[in-house]
Design an enzyme around this catalytic site. Structure first.
Site: not given
Ligand SMILES: *Cc1c(COP(=O)(O)O)cnc(C)c1O
Length: 407
Positions: A179, A207, A239
């Site tokens: 990320s 991602h 995302k």
């Molecule tokens: C954003 C993210 C999460 C958390 O997800 P949320 O729905 O925002 O709690 C978990 N793992 C990765 C790699 C992320 O980028």
């Protein structure tokens, strides 16, 4: 409150270390041109990779589902918060990812905490890439299993730890796309090692979904990994899907284990049903709108070319996550501020989110960005680079070495 007397001191210490975090107030939808802290800015820091957070069709599905189902789900999934819309979304996510079944969680953080603790515990071993997302690390630390990290994307380091695992289950966990770096895990090799050592593989594809693969089905599609090779697939909806929530997909028995045992599934309120309805439309857009992924690729490659020409150090990433390596926390903040003064919003990412000495500007692209907006970004970056002192420019150049030391 005697025990809490030190709070102000530690907050002050954070400030002097350039580690203090503040929030900006957004007064518009998540889109490239935003109103932030009362000012118009062009933003390059959201994870709305496909531009679906503010898509008219996705919004209208959300609105009509709200008319019919109301706002709150009112209860957890196991009580009576599991609506027909949640059910349809789980079916669609299973189909989209090529898995037998999927189960929704309210956030990605909770999906990781719950899934890992449901799969491994005392007597088991969990192996994680040391650059994994904080939610995975927290899950590893709290699940009760023997927790070991391996060097980032280093297969010999992973194999060494696999050799050291004894008794119980072994779970290997990695981000699909990292990320804060944007690089991919070599999942074909990780899956081979998992198979060779009889370990189970879990991938957090927060991602990759929507972005990688011809149909946007993420890392599993990109590396052509079926359910047997990649049995635990985690995805987030906040995302590229542009909505909210998360899911775990895999075999019938694995998913049923989540429903029976994952505490972060059982003891929390189900997502609003309208979020599920909106996400159903997002999946269709993801599958059909190849142009969104094409646009991302174009922006990414042109950015890499332009930013390196200016003199910035980029990371080995070909995803829409394109961090500019800066090094010092102070310089990262200064650059971010200088860009904001020019109407460009790019957040500085600092330790402990990234290793010390590798602070960066995390540039992310969205299919909603235009080529003209990319030009504005490159012009702004060129201006702030020109305005740097020689010393700061030297320190930017040295950040690359510091970064390789962390690999
Ligand atoms: C954003 C993210 C999460 C958390 O997800 P949320 O729905 O925002 O709690 C978990 N793992 C990765 C790699 C992320 O980028």
């Amino acid at each position: 409150m005697a025990d809490f007397d030190g709070l102000n001191e530690s907050l002050t210490a954070r400030k002097s270390q350039h580690l203090y975090r503040t929030r900006r107030v957004l007064s518009s939808a998540q889109k490239p041109e935003q109103e932030v802290n009362g000012r118009q800015v062009l933003s390059f820091c959201s994870n709305d990779y496909l531009g679906l957070a503010n898509d008219p069709e996705v919004k209208s599905a959300f609105i009509s589902a709200t008319e019919e189902f109301g706002v709150g789900s009112g209860a957890s999934h196991l009580v009576n918060g599991h609506s027909e819309l949640h059910h349809q979304l789980e079916v669609a996510l299973a189909e989209f990812t090529g898995r037998d079944r999927a189960v929704l969680f309210s956030t990605g953080y909770m999906a990781n905490l719950g899934a890992i603790a449901a799969l491994v515990g005392k007597g088991d071993t969990i192996l994680q890439d040391r650059w994994n997302h904080a939610s995975l690390i927290d899950a590893g630390l709290s699940c009760g299993a023997r927790f070991k990290r391996y060097q980032h994307n280093d297969m010999s380091s992973l194999e060494q730890r696999l050799c050291g695992a004894k008794g119980g289950r072994t779970l290997i966990v990695t981000d699909g796309v990292f990320s804060m770096d944007g690089d991919l895990a070599p999942l074909d090799q990780v899956a081979n090692l998992a198979d060779q050592y009889n370990a189970c593989l879990m991938v957090d594809d927060a991602h990759g979904l929507g972005v990688l693969g011809t149909a946007g089905a993420g890392c599993a599609e990109h590396f052509q990994l079926n359910q047997q090779q990649l049995p635990v697939l985690m995805g987030t909806l906040g995302k590229a899907f542009g909505t909210f929530g998360a899911f775990i997909a895999g075999s019938e028995s694995m998913v049923e284990t989540m429903i029976q045992q994952a505490r972060t599934y059982i003891y929390t309120t189900a997502l609003p049903p309208a979020v599920a309805a909106a996400t159903l439309v997002s999946i269709e857009r993801i599958k059909q709108d190849q142009w969104r992924r094409d646009q991302l690729l174009r922006l990414t490659e042109r950015f890499r070319e332009g930013a390196s020409r200016i003199g910035f150090t980029l990371m080995p990433s070909h995803t829409p996550i394109q961090p500019i390596l800066v090094g010092s926390e102070r310089l990262a903040l200064d650059l971010s501020q200088a860009l904001e003064d020019r109407g460009l919003l790019i957040t500085a990412i600092r330790p402990p989110t990234v290793p010390k000495g590798t602070a960066r500007l995390r540039v992310t692209f969205s299919a909603a960005h235009s080529e003209l907006q990319l030009e504005r970004l490159l012009n702004g970056l060129s201006d702030v680079y020109q305005a740097l002192s020689d010393r700061d420019r030297d320190s930017l150049a040295r950040a690359a070495d510091c970064f390789s030391d962390h690999l």
